[in-house]
Scaffold this active site. Structure first.
Site, PDB file in Angstrom:
ATOM      1  CB  SER A 140      16.571  30.795  11.344  1.00 16.64           C
ATOM      2  OG  SER A 140      17.373  30.889  12.509  1.00 16.64           O
ATOM      3  NE  ARG A 161       3.673  -1.424 -10.086  1.00 18.08           N
ATOM      4  CZ  ARG A 161       4.662  -0.558 -10.304  1.00 18.08           C
ATOM      5  NH1 ARG A 161       4.826   0.452  -9.482  1.00 18.08           N
ATOM      6  NH2 ARG A 161       5.480  -0.679 -11.335  1.00 18.08           N
ATOM      7  CG  ASN A 190      17.700  27.460   7.320  1.00 21.12           C
ATOM      8  OD1 ASN A 190      18.779  27.976   7.073  1.00 21.12           O
ATOM      9  ND2 ASN A 190      17.088  27.608   8.484  1.00 21.12           N
ATOM     10  NE  ARG A 202       6.706 -18.793  13.382  1.00 21.63           N
ATOM     11  CZ  ARG A 202       5.677 -18.882  14.245  1.00 21.63           C
ATOM     12  NH1 ARG A 202       5.033 -20.025  14.382  1.00 21.63           N
ATOM     13  NH2 ARG A 202       5.295 -17.843  14.948  1.00 21.63           N
ATOM     14  CE  LYS A 216      20.559  29.994   8.221  1.00 21.89           C
ATOM     15  NZ  LYS A 216      21.046  28.878   9.056  1.00 21.89           N
ATOM     16  NE  ARG A 239      -3.948  -2.189   2.131  1.00 22.61           N
ATOM     17  CZ  ARG A 239      -4.731  -2.683   3.083  1.00 22.61           C
ATOM     18  NH1 ARG A 239      -4.495  -2.379   4.364  1.00 22.61           N
ATOM     19  NH2 ARG A 239      -5.747  -3.474   2.783  1.00 22.61           N
TER      20      ARG A 239
END
Length: 491
Positions: free
Chosen positions: A283, A183, A291, A323, A289, A119
């Site tokens: 910032s 898929r 970023n 297992r 700034k 999914r």
């Protein structure tokens, strides 16, 4: 205990398909699908399958309570079964007898994890396709936008931003085959000891019980949209390793793009800028700034993925018997986190590629700042064979000395090179003159197979887009005309 991604900024973009609710829903769907598979095999009534599906809604269950109770048996399937049977009993008491018959906890847990990854592949593929489309557009639009190619952090040769974008694109295109495998992930079946003994017991008087047990697993795979594997893989973890490797490869390819953007977006280079968005890149202390946060988060993901992949491989190497004891449990969180980060990163990458701001003028200015020495390879190839040996110095050595001496002085380099090779005959018989030497210093004249390489990447992108469109059209037509028939085998 709550994990809402506080320490994984941006990971919420992948949460819808990978968080605890998604895992819980997958576990419920796996159990409900097993009842439906028994109905398809003629073992259970159709009413039981309908009730099993109606009882499989994650919102009706307390995930936190299940998590606490999972400690008792070491996995969440055991407490969930108790709650699921109770819920199903409220809807159809007769249907409870068909729950989990022939299965073991690992069948359910492994299959649920494959369903979660299956999914998650949908938004992952969708956003990567969007990123590829944007990169293809950048490659085409900037095939003539010259910039410096950098090797080992240093200016090397002239190149184009179109070629760089096509290289980013190629890195994502190389993932197509791996993504296709997401898929067709397999269900896990085998029962308590991997022998299908409990499944065969569902057909006590059938001489072909083994074949019918495999057929039941096939119905289960069909119900879930997964594949039927060629063997029981309780302790043979190739499906998990292959899937984890694909997710880590996605993170690495996107990290490479992020690294280039982070470098070229530095103010002293200024060749690229990330798309602006309200509240992004701010910032807490420096309001001036902006970023490059999308690239920062992509790099974070690329740095995190190898350790998660290593955890999955480490676990796979510790599986034992029929297992496992602990190795199985160690794989869940790493695999889920890989998926969450990869899905989020594909979304970040699509947004980055679609809004990336390119500054051709700064690219050209930075290239010009390298001086004419950035064309040393071209100059040497064209002129060294024409310069006679002087003493112990070959023509190549003399040309290299001139380039080093006048590395940032274009006019001085032209004069020095003319002094070395001026008047010599070129292979076509024409003399080496000032116009020829000056032409050697034009970056746009030494771009190699720039256009061909870009065209090849774009043609590949066009083919992939056509293939995806054809596959989607086929899937729609199949859905409209009949129930889908799914493969019961994996590659």
């Amino acid at each position: 205990m709550t994990d809402v991604g506080l320490l994984s900024p941006g990971a919420h973009r992948g949460a819808a398909r990978t968080d605890d609710t998604a895992v819980l829903q997958a576990l419920l769907d796996v159990e409900a699908a097993w009842v439906a598979a028994q109905s398809a095999a003629g073992l259970a009534p159709a009413e039981a399958a309908d009730a099993a599906r109606r009882a499989a809604r994650a919102g009706d269950y307390d995930a936190a309570d299940l998590a606490r109770r999972a400690e008792g048996g070491g996995n969440p399937v055991i407490p969930l079964l108790a709650d699921y049977r109770r819920r199903l009993g409220e809807l159809d008491p007769a249907a409870v007898r068909w729950v989990h018959r022939g299965l073991t906890s690992q069948d359910v847990m492994d299959t649920a994890m494959m369903l979660v990854l299956h999914r998650a592949a949908e938004p992952l593929a969708r956003d990567l396709a969007a990123a590829r489309g944007a990169l293809a557009a950048l490659a085409d639009a900037h095939r003539a936008t010259v910039q410096t190619a950098r090797t080992l952090t240093q200016h090397a040769l002239p190149s184009t931003f179109g070629l760089k974008a096509s290289s980013w694109l190629a890195g994502l295109q190389d993932l197509d085959g791996d993504l296709a495998e997401l898929r067709s992930l397999p269900v896990s079946y085998g029962g308590a000891a991997g022998s299908l003994a409990a499944s065969l017991a569902l057909f006590p008087d059938a001489p072909d019980a083994a074949e019918r047990a495999l057929g039941l697993a096939g119905h289960w795979a069909d119900e879930l949209g997964l594949a039927l594997p060629p063997h029981v893989w309780h302790t043979t973890r190739r499906p998990v390793l292959r899937t984890a490797g694909t997710l880590a490869a996605v993170c690495a390819a996107l990290g490479r793009i992020a690294n280039d953007v982070l470098l070229l977006a530095r103010p002293e280079l200024g060749e690229l800028r990330e798309p602006a968005a309200e509240g992004r890149g701010v910032s807490s202390a420096m309001p001036q700034k902006q970023n490059p946060v999308l690239s920062v988060l992509l790099k974070r993901t690329a740095l995190s993925a190898p350790q998660l992949l290593a955890q999955v491989h480490l676990a796979a190497g510790q599986y034992v018997d029929e297992r496992p004891d602990g190795a199985w449990h160690a794989e869940w969180a790493a695999l889920r986190e890989l998926a969450r980060l990869a899905v989020a990163a594909s979304s970040h990458a699509a947004e980055l590629a679609q809004g990336l701001v390119v500054d051709p003028a700064r690219m050209r200015a930075n290239l010009d700042a390298s001086g004419p020495a950035v064309l040393a390879e071209r100059i040497s190839a064209a002129l060294a064979p024409l310069v006679p040996r002087v003493g112990g110095a070959t023509g190549k050595q003399q040309v290299q000395d001139a380039v080093r001496e006048h590395a940032t002085d274009r006019d001085g380099m032209v004069t020095a090179l003319l002094a070395l090779a001026g008047g010599a005959a070129r292979p076509d018989g024409t003399p080496v003159d000032e116009a020829f030497v000056a032409g050697l210093l034009d970056p746009a004249g030494y771009l190699g197979a720039n256009d061909l390489l870009i065209d090849r990447a774009l043609e590949r992108a066009h083919r992939s887009a056509n293939d995806r469109s054809a596959a989607e059209a086929t899937a729609r037509a199949s859905t409209e005309t009949s129930a889908p028939t799914r493969s019961r085998s994996t590659a």
